[in-house]
Design a protein around this motif. Structure first.
Motif, PDB file in Angstrom:
ATOM      1  N   GLN A 130       5.401  -3.689 -21.842  1.00  0.00           N
ATOM      2  CA  GLN A 130       5.190  -4.314 -20.543  1.00  0.00           C
ATOM      3  C   GLN A 130       3.954  -3.690 -19.897  1.00  0.00           C
ATOM      4  O   GLN A 130       3.862  -2.463 -19.790  1.00  0.00           O
ATOM      5  N   TYR A 136      -0.522  -9.580 -12.257  1.00  0.00           N
ATOM      6  CA  TYR A 136       0.098 -10.145 -13.458  1.00  0.00           C
ATOM      7  C   TYR A 136       0.947  -9.111 -14.184  1.00  0.00           C
ATOM      8  O   TYR A 136       0.776  -7.902 -14.027  1.00  0.00           O
ATOM      9  N   LEU A 138       2.298  -8.533 -18.301  1.00  0.00           N
ATOM     10  CA  LEU A 138       2.193  -8.979 -19.695  1.00  0.00           C
ATOM     11  C   LEU A 138       3.352  -8.426 -20.502  1.00  0.00           C
ATOM     12  O   LEU A 138       3.584  -7.217 -20.526  1.00  0.00           O
ATOM     13  N   THR A 140       4.302  -8.229 -24.255  1.00  0.00           N
ATOM     14  CA  THR A 140       3.647  -8.462 -25.544  1.00  0.00           C
ATOM     15  C   THR A 140       4.590  -9.048 -26.588  1.00  0.00           C
ATOM     16  O   THR A 140       4.150  -9.751 -27.484  1.00  0.00           O
ATOM     17  N   LEU A 145       2.383 -14.005 -20.184  1.00  0.00           N
ATOM     18  CA  LEU A 145       1.622 -13.503 -19.052  1.00  0.00           C
ATOM     19  C   LEU A 145       2.205 -14.125 -17.793  1.00  0.00           C
ATOM     20  O   LEU A 145       2.149 -15.338 -17.606  1.00  0.00           O
ATOM     21  N   ASN A 151       3.846 -18.878 -15.167  1.00  0.00           N
ATOM     22  CA  ASN A 151       3.756 -18.103 -16.394  1.00  0.00           C
ATOM     23  C   ASN A 151       2.901 -18.821 -17.430  1.00  0.00           C
ATOM     24  O   ASN A 151       2.835 -20.056 -17.457  1.00  0.00           O
ATOM     25  N   GLN A 159      -3.612 -13.010 -27.107  1.00  0.00           N
ATOM     26  CA  GLN A 159      -3.061 -11.705 -26.762  1.00  0.00           C
ATOM     27  C   GLN A 159      -3.811 -10.594 -27.485  1.00  0.00           C
ATOM     28  O   GLN A 159      -4.040  -9.517 -26.911  1.00  0.00           O
TER      29      GLN A 159
END
Length: 229
Positions: A130, A136, A138, A140, A145, A151, A159
């Protein structure tokens, strides 16, 4: 467990050659000459790890098929086969969400290398990280996002580029540096594909004016992400 490849290729000779070669490389290959058969699988079990799609196919071309697959399987890795070595093919594929392309007739060894590179990139995101980037967040693992206004589901390529930019935050990165490290090649078409992905990231981060991915003519990009811990 073997990697399961979805191969969409209407040419019987070329398709058979690819299938046999990939199976010799220990892949499990499901070969479809009619793309409509693949569409029927999308609503049911879809046990594949990567798709290889010929662009020029009857009834449903590779681009249309890719859009259908991505709609149902958003992060499904895709590689395009094209007999036309044209810019529009490559950029169209990238905009759909393709991970790579290769022109026919292709070197089977190069194809295998590209497949393994895509699968390697895909495996990088199996652990959850995270990251707070300004307004924002993210995720992974989910390639997600998040922002209060909405979103965005990232592609693996998007990415991968974003994480690389985060690693070089608040620095100037040359175009050659990005291309050599992420694309492992540096030609006109990969340079144009980089521009496509940079434009996408700018659009995704447009709600936060503090986030900057600024182009430096003839050099590369100046990166400034406000990272929150």
């Amino acid at each position: 467990m073997k990697t399961k490849i979805l191969l969409a290729e209407d040419d019987p000779d070329f398709g058979m050659i690819l299938k046999q070669y990939l199976e010799l490389e220990d892949f499990e290959v499901s070969w479809f000459q009619n793309p409509e058969d693949i569409v029927q699988l999308l609503s049911s079990d879809f046990p594949f790890h990567i798709g290889i799609l010929d662009i020029m196919m009857p009834n449903i071309d590779g681009f249309s098929l890719a859009k259908m697959i991505v709609k149902e399987r958003n992060n499904f890795p895709l590689l395009f086969l094209t007999a036309k070595n044209q810019k529009i093919d490559r950029l169209t594929g990238l905009k759909i969400g393709a991970d790579d392309y290769i022109a026919k007739p292709c070197d089977p060894e190069e194809l295998v290398l590209r497949i393994k590179n895509i699968l390697k990139r895909t495996s990088l995101f199996t652990s959850e990280i995270q990251v707070k980037i300004g307004q924002y967040s993210l995720d992974t693992k989910k390639l997600l996002l998040s922002h209060p206004n909405g979103n965005t589901r990232l592609t693996i390529r998007e990415q991968e580029l974003l994480l690389y930019l985060l690693e070089h935050n608040q620095t100037t990165i040359t175009r050659n540096n990005i291309l050599d490290n992420l694309w492992e090649t540096n030609d006109y078409f990969t340079g144009r594909s980089l521009d496509v992905f940079i434009s996408r990231l700018r659009k995704y981060f447009s709600y936060d004016p503090k986030i900057k991915i600024q182009s430096l003519r003839g050099i590369g990009f100046e990166i400034d992400f406000p990272i929150l811990k």
